[in-house]
Structure formats: C-alpha cells, structure tokens
Enzyme design. Sequence first.
Site, PDB file in Angstrom:
ATOM      1  N   TRP A 123      32.408  64.036 -14.725  1.00 17.62           N
ATOM      2  CA  TRP A 123      31.881  63.637 -13.337  1.00 17.62           C
ATOM      3  C   TRP A 123      31.255  64.514 -12.392  1.00 17.62           C
ATOM      4  O   TRP A 123      31.545  65.583 -12.579  1.00 17.62           O
ATOM      5  CB  TRP A 123      33.199  62.910 -12.687  1.00 17.62           C
ATOM      6  CG  TRP A 123      33.760  61.818 -13.438  1.00 17.62           C
ATOM      7  CD1 TRP A 123      35.065  62.029 -13.966  1.00 17.62           C
ATOM      8  CD2 TRP A 123      33.414  60.325 -13.530  1.00 17.62           C
ATOM      9  NE1 TRP A 123      35.389  60.740 -14.669  1.00 17.62           N
ATOM     10  CE2 TRP A 123      34.488  59.861 -14.412  1.00 17.62           C
ATOM     11  CE3 TRP A 123      32.584  59.600 -13.267  1.00 17.62           C
ATOM     12  CZ2 TRP A 123      34.279  58.516 -14.913  1.00 17.62           C
ATOM     13  CZ3 TRP A 123      32.266  58.318 -13.600  1.00 17.62           C
ATOM     14  CH2 TRP A 123      33.406  57.768 -14.531  1.00 17.62           C
ATOM     15  N   GLU A 130      30.353  64.619  -9.115  1.00 14.35           N
ATOM     16  CA  GLU A 130      30.541  64.643  -7.361  1.00 14.35           C
ATOM     17  C   GLU A 130      30.383  66.387  -7.200  1.00 14.35           C
ATOM     18  O   GLU A 130      29.742  66.736  -6.009  1.00 14.35           O
ATOM     19  CB  GLU A 130      31.751  64.475  -7.050  1.00 14.35           C
ATOM     20  CG  GLU A 130      32.072  62.861  -6.964  1.00 14.35           C
ATOM     21  CD  GLU A 130      32.827  62.259  -8.263  1.00 14.35           C
ATOM     22  OE1 GLU A 130      32.635  63.156  -9.239  1.00 14.35           O
ATOM     23  OE2 GLU A 130      33.587  61.632  -8.020  1.00 14.35           O
ATOM     24  N   ARG A 179      26.089  60.627  -9.516  1.00 18.14           N
ATOM     25  CA  ARG A 179      26.388  61.410  -8.114  1.00 18.14           C
ATOM     26  C   ARG A 179      25.494  62.644  -8.194  1.00 18.14           C
ATOM     27  O   ARG A 179      25.386  62.960  -6.944  1.00 18.14           O
ATOM     28  CB  ARG A 179      28.035  61.987  -8.403  1.00 18.14           C
ATOM     29  CG  ARG A 179      28.817  60.942  -7.994  1.00 18.14           C
ATOM     30  CD  ARG A 179      28.724  59.660  -8.527  1.00 18.14           C
ATOM     31  NE  ARG A 179      29.833  58.622  -8.141  1.00 18.14           N
ATOM     32  CZ  ARG A 179      31.199  58.637  -8.650  1.00 18.14           C
ATOM     33  NH1 ARG A 179      31.515  59.541  -9.877  1.00 18.14           N
ATOM     34  NH2 ARG A 179      32.126  58.009  -8.459  1.00 18.14           N
ATOM     35  N   HIS A 237      31.947  50.563  -7.386  1.00 16.92           N
ATOM     36  CA  HIS A 237      31.118  51.642  -7.839  1.00 16.92           C
ATOM     37  C   HIS A 237      29.332  50.951  -8.021  1.00 16.92           C
ATOM     38  O   HIS A 237      28.829  51.694  -8.747  1.00 16.92           O
ATOM     39  CB  HIS A 237      31.327  52.386  -9.130  1.00 16.92           C
ATOM     40  CG  HIS A 237      32.611  53.103  -9.194  1.00 16.92           C
ATOM     41  ND1 HIS A 237      32.607  54.483  -8.507  1.00 16.92           N
ATOM     42  CD2 HIS A 237      33.941  53.049  -9.552  1.00 16.92           C
ATOM     43  CE1 HIS A 237      33.781  54.777  -8.551  1.00 16.92           C
ATOM     44  NE2 HIS A 237      34.390  54.004  -9.058  1.00 16.92           N
ATOM     45  N   PHE A 253      36.652  67.238 -17.338  1.00 18.82           N
ATOM     46  CA  PHE A 253      36.000  68.467 -17.228  1.00 18.82           C
ATOM     47  C   PHE A 253      35.579  68.341 -15.828  1.00 18.82           C
ATOM     48  O   PHE A 253      34.926  69.647 -15.541  1.00 18.82           O
ATOM     49  CB  PHE A 253      35.206  68.875 -18.214  1.00 18.82           C
ATOM     50  CG  PHE A 253      35.567  68.795 -19.886  1.00 18.82           C
ATOM     51  CD1 PHE A 253      37.102  68.870 -19.922  1.00 18.82           C
ATOM     52  CD2 PHE A 253      34.769  68.902 -20.929  1.00 18.82           C
ATOM     53  CE1 PHE A 253      37.667  68.829 -21.239  1.00 18.82           C
ATOM     54  CE2 PHE A 253      35.340  69.326 -22.182  1.00 18.82           C
ATOM     55  CZ  PHE A 253      36.719  69.146 -22.435  1.00 18.82           C
ATOM     56  N   ASP A 281      26.048  54.223  -9.970  1.00 19.48           N
ATOM     57  CA  ASP A 281      27.420  54.490  -9.365  1.00 19.48           C
ATOM     58  C   ASP A 281      27.043  54.302  -7.547  1.00 19.48           C
ATOM     59  O   ASP A 281      25.928  53.934  -7.526  1.00 19.48           O
ATOM     60  CB  ASP A 281      27.961  55.794  -9.555  1.00 19.48           C
ATOM     61  CG  ASP A 281      29.534  55.785  -9.377  1.00 19.48           C
ATOM     62  OD1 ASP A 281      29.960  55.139  -8.604  1.00 19.48           O
ATOM     63  OD2 ASP A 281      30.430  56.132 -10.530  1.00 19.48           O
ATOM     64  N   TRP A 333      41.723  56.402 -19.202  1.00 18.90           N
ATOM     65  CA  TRP A 333      41.587  57.704 -18.443  1.00 18.90           C
ATOM     66  C   TRP A 333      42.718  58.071 -17.621  1.00 18.90           C
ATOM     67  O   TRP A 333      42.898  59.148 -17.265  1.00 18.90           O
ATOM     68  CB  TRP A 333      40.336  57.459 -17.658  1.00 18.90           C
ATOM     69  CG  TRP A 333      40.365  56.356 -16.587  1.00 18.90           C
ATOM     70  CD1 TRP A 333      39.975  55.077 -16.568  1.00 18.90           C
ATOM     71  CD2 TRP A 333      40.667  56.608 -15.043  1.00 18.90           C
ATOM     72  NE1 TRP A 333      40.162  54.377 -15.387  1.00 18.90           N
ATOM     73  CE2 TRP A 333      40.413  55.430 -14.495  1.00 18.90           C
ATOM     74  CE3 TRP A 333      40.907  57.984 -14.465  1.00 18.90           C
ATOM     75  CZ2 TRP A 333      40.617  55.419 -12.965  1.00 18.90           C
ATOM     76  CZ3 TRP A 333      40.992  57.860 -12.969  1.00 18.90           C
ATOM     77  CH2 TRP A 333      40.826  56.470 -12.412  1.00 18.90           C
ATOM     78  N   GLU A 363      38.403  51.137 -10.834  1.00 23.40           N
ATOM     79  CA  GLU A 363      38.472  51.150  -9.216  1.00 23.40           C
ATOM     80  C   GLU A 363      37.922  50.322  -8.467  1.00 23.40           C
ATOM     81  O   GLU A 363      37.000  50.556  -7.484  1.00 23.40           O
ATOM     82  CB  GLU A 363      37.906  52.733  -9.031  1.00 23.40           C
ATOM     83  CG  GLU A 363      38.656  53.655  -9.618  1.00 23.40           C
ATOM     84  CD  GLU A 363      38.238  55.110  -9.210  1.00 23.40           C
ATOM     85  OE1 GLU A 363      39.154  55.908  -9.228  1.00 23.40           O
ATOM     86  OE2 GLU A 363      36.867  55.384  -9.121  1.00 23.40           O
TER      87      GLU A 363
HETATM   88  C1  TNX Z   1      37.580  58.652 -11.137  1.00 25.50           C
HETATM   89  S1  TNX Z   1      37.628  57.880 -13.916  1.00 25.50           S
HETATM   90  C2  TNX Z   1      36.431  57.965 -11.204  1.00 25.50           C
HETATM   91  C3  TNX Z   1      35.295  58.266 -11.092  1.00 25.50           C
HETATM   92  C4  TNX Z   1      35.298  59.802 -10.396  1.00 25.50           C
HETATM   93  C5  TNX Z   1      36.228  60.617 -10.697  1.00 25.50           C
HETATM   94  C6  TNX Z   1      36.400  61.724 -10.428  1.00 25.50           C
HETATM   95  C7  TNX Z   1      36.924  56.776 -13.392  1.00 25.50           C
HETATM   96  C8  TNX Z   1      36.880  55.640 -14.443  1.00 25.50           C
HETATM   97  N1  TNX Z   1      36.463  56.594 -12.161  1.00 25.50           N
HETATM   98  O1  TNX Z   1      34.429  57.534 -10.461  1.00 25.50           O
HETATM   99  O2  TNX Z   1      34.044  60.373 -10.430  1.00 25.50           O
HETATM  100  O3  TNX Z   1      37.563  59.804 -10.947  1.00 25.50           O
HETATM  101  O4  TNX Z   1      37.191  62.848 -11.149  1.00 25.50           O
END
Ligand code: TNX
Length: 548
Positions: A490, A492, A184, A288, A447, A213, A421, A353
């Site tokens: 992460w 972003e 990101r 992703h 974090f 990603d 997660w 996701e």
């Molecule tokens: C979820 S946790 C995601 C990430 C995002 C993050 C932002 C996970 C396996 N996927 O793609 O960056 O939330 O908090």
Amino acid sequence: MFKNNYIVWNQWLSSLLYTVLLALTLPPFLNAKNSTNTIIPKPQSFHAGKGSFTLNQQTSYYSDTALAKRAIGYLQQHLKRNAGYTLKKSKTAKISKFLFSATPKKVNKAEGYRLTVTKNKIYIEARDRAGFFYAVVSFMQMMDAGIWKEKHAGKKQKSWNVPVCHIKDYPHFAWRGMMLDSSRNFFSVSYIKKFIDRMAQHKLNRFHWHLTDDEGWRIEIKRYPLLTKVGAARGPGTKLPFSTYPAMRGSKNKRQSGYYSQREIREIIAYARARSVEILPEIDMPGHAKAAIVSYPKLLQDPKDKSYYRSVQKVSNNTINPARESTYIFLDNVLKEVSALFPFGYIHLGGDEVPKGAWQKSPAVKKLMKSKGFKNNKEVRAYFFSRLDRILAKHHKKMIAWQEVAKGKAKLRNNNIFMAWKSPKDGYYLARKRHHVILAPVQYLYFDQQYVRSKKEPGHTWSTPVSTKKVYSFTPKASVYINGVEACLWSETLLNTHIADYLAWPRTFALSEVAWTEQKHKKWSGFQKRAKKGLKRLKVQGIHYRGF
Ligand code: TNX
C-alpha cells in the site's frame, strides 16, 4: 496430410535424439551439496556437479518448441545488453550447445522445468511457457550478476560461467502475487514495468494492481473522462485533498495528478505477459471510492443522503450508494472497459472497509431495505456484490474481493476468490467454508509496514513490524482451497520509489520462497546465503534495498 506426418515424424526423431544425447552427456551428480545454488526462490531439487559451462559468442541454441520463445527472447535481450551479442540458432539439436525441449511427460507440473548444465551442454525442459521462462531465470541467476544490469557502459563481459548442476523445479502455489497501490501515490509506467520485471525474476506471477481508491482514480475510462480529469488530480484547487500524507512528486502544497491511459496499460500487459505475469486490476468499491464520487457525484450518491461518516483512513463520505440504479449503470460501463482491456479472467472489486455510518441517512437505501426486507447494512452490501457479480459474469470475468465480502450473504458464483488480509486464521476459516482463498495476512505480508519498530524506518506502524525473517517464517497450511499468497504494498507512506524499493526488498525474496518453495526445503540460514547474491543482482539493477 503428408506434411503433417512428416512434421510429427521429425519431431519424434529429434526428441529421441535429444533423450539419447542427454543420457550420454549427463555427468554423475553425486555431489548433492548445493553451495553453487544461488537461486531465489530455492528450487525443489538442486544437485551440484563439478566444473562449469562457459557461455560465449560461439554458444548456439536449438529449440523444438514455440513455447520457449519468450524465455529465449528474455535471455537474448539481457545478453545483447550486457554481453554485446546474442546466441545464434543452430539447425539441429546435435550441433547446438543450448537445448530447449518441450517434454510434457517428464515435466508433469504446470510452470515446472528441468535444467541440466553439463560442461559442454545445457538442457532446458518444460511443458509450458512459464516453465521455460523460469528455467531461463534460474539459469541467469547462476550467471554473473552483471547479466542483470539495466544499462551497460564500458567493456562488456564476453564469457559467462555457469556451474554444472541438475535442477528439478516447480511451484508450490499457483498464485504468487504482489499488490502495488498506484492510487495513494502514483508510479510511472517505467516504474511499474520495473516492478513487474523484478517480480518475474523471482517467479512471482500475479501483479495485483490497485488502481482506484479515495486518493486517486488511475485508469482511463473512455466513457467517463472526469474519472481521470477530476479523480486523478489532488492537492490545492482540486476536489481531492491530500488525505493521508503529502503526495509523491511534489510538496504538500503542490497539485499533482497521474493516471494510466488505456494504451499505456496495454503496453504494460504485454510487457508482463512476456514475463509470465498476469495482471489483476482492482477497482475498489463501494468504499474507498472518494475519487470516483467527486468525479460523478450525481451518479454515485443519493442527493438526499444526509449521512456524514469517515473511513478508517479519515476520508469523509467515500462510499458509493448501493440503492441508485445509476450506480450499477456506471459500474457496468466501467467494468466493461476494464474487462476488455485486461485479458486476465479475474477482476478485483475491493469490498474492504465500508465505513460504519455509510448510507444511514440515505432515503434511497431506506427504500431499498424496505422493499427487499433487508435488516442491516451488511445485507445491503451483500445485495450490492450480488449485482456486481452478475455484471462481471456478463463481461465473462470472475470476482476477487477482500475477505469482508465473504462475510455477507451475497449471492455469488462459486468460482470467486477471497483475499484474507486480517490474519492467516481468517483465510483458513474461509477455506474450510470451501471458498478459494489467497492469503495476504498483514502480520506477515504487508510490505507497507515497518521492518522493525523505529522512528528512522519508513512504513506504516498500525500493525506489527514485518521483518524479512518474519516473512520467511510464514508457513501457510496446505488446502486445495488455498490458491496461494500475496504481499501488499500500500502506498500511503511511499513518498518516492526509493522508499517503495526499500520496503519491498529483501522481503520479496522471502515472499518468493513462501510462494514457490515446498516448506520442507525452506531453511533460513541457506536463504540468507542465497540472498547475499540476490542483493548483488538488485544492486546492478539500481534497486534500493534494506540490508539484513
Ligand atoms: C488497509 S487491507 C487497507 C488499505 C490501506 C492499508 C494500509 C485493505 C483491504 N485495506 O486501504 O492502504 O490497510 O496498511
């Protein structure tokens, strides 16, 4: 033959001598108070004595094992920079002041160590490289914070006091990880090294590197040069928009690009190894994956697929098609290079996701479902990961994936690991099903989330705030299937390294104690005191952090 016997005999003699010396010089450690304990993560046992050892240019060292090499090298490097000298090696244990000894019988836990400081000698005992390294890190944390400086200008400190103490230590969890998202927002090689070094200073041993990603493909793959030529560039005039936030290193209207060459990655791996850190690369799929798809659309998509869908992060059509043979040829070739590059036994394949509408209108997927009798999207995903697991096996790697992959009925080898997660509960559920699990719950260990809810605070707001105290309060249940814990950064919202550091510290202090220290030894008030000294160590390294 003769030579071998001689060596064995010699080693035996020196270890006997060493034990006798230790017994003679050990002061009685009656004072169990640990006011001089400034070590993070807190050791399992710390006994303070009276007085201190003074290390200076005359301090010589002796080691009876090659396992201590990296640890000694690390100490010497810091001494050279911040004291202006290195320790001389002495010929025998007897005349040396600083002793390193391999004692697999006394230190019976992997990565464990014993560190004894008396007024005139220091003893370090361990059974493996990591143990020696952690003993030295603990020792250095007891020195003046100045030993951690990265650049030194002006007068150097010649002598250093370390309090008399006796430490027995070992890790609670084998997996003590941190994830950094280089997709990101891109981070330079020198920042990645610093990040790894700071992890190692706190006895964290797994750097999970999120390399691909939607927003950027960051690892050079020789077979597919467009991945970095097209898939690493974003902004105006490129195929990748700024999907979530403006990019680091430039305004919203500026193009930017960044990736790690295989040569740079090798350099980073060696750097990490010298600090007992293994690197887990992540190639996120099938979702992703926008950056890969715009680079090689013909290989990774069904040209007749009319689906339109968006990911949670609002990226459109970001999912690799699981019904095309070209997909598997592509991923096999990519994973072949990744496997050859990274020595660690695992590769993280993502799996998180996958957007709902993905592939719904793909004739290729429909055909696959019909021929295999798949009823839904989940079964298609399971098919995808079953095939990927076979590809990984071919490259002699095991799979790690996000928890979503455990849900489907993929046929996987049973030595893989899932990262939970969404909640600790989800992790315990998987552990009960006899899956190996790493806990990375968003509520405690993300974090990238704000510390407290406030407009002034950087970080995401989609989950609950994660204060340092909240991180510290995490007490994972014990189970043979819980391999350990990991915090995720992460990126972003990580628009510069200042923000990245702020979000990581001091939460990483707390993470290190969750990962390393037995729960019965953890205490918030003591942690706060130790963390104060910890912040001083960060300060001299120029690391930005949030106050308590
Ligand atoms: C979820 S946790 C995601 C990430 C995002 C993050 C932002 C996970 C396996 N996927 O793609 O960056 O939330 O908090």
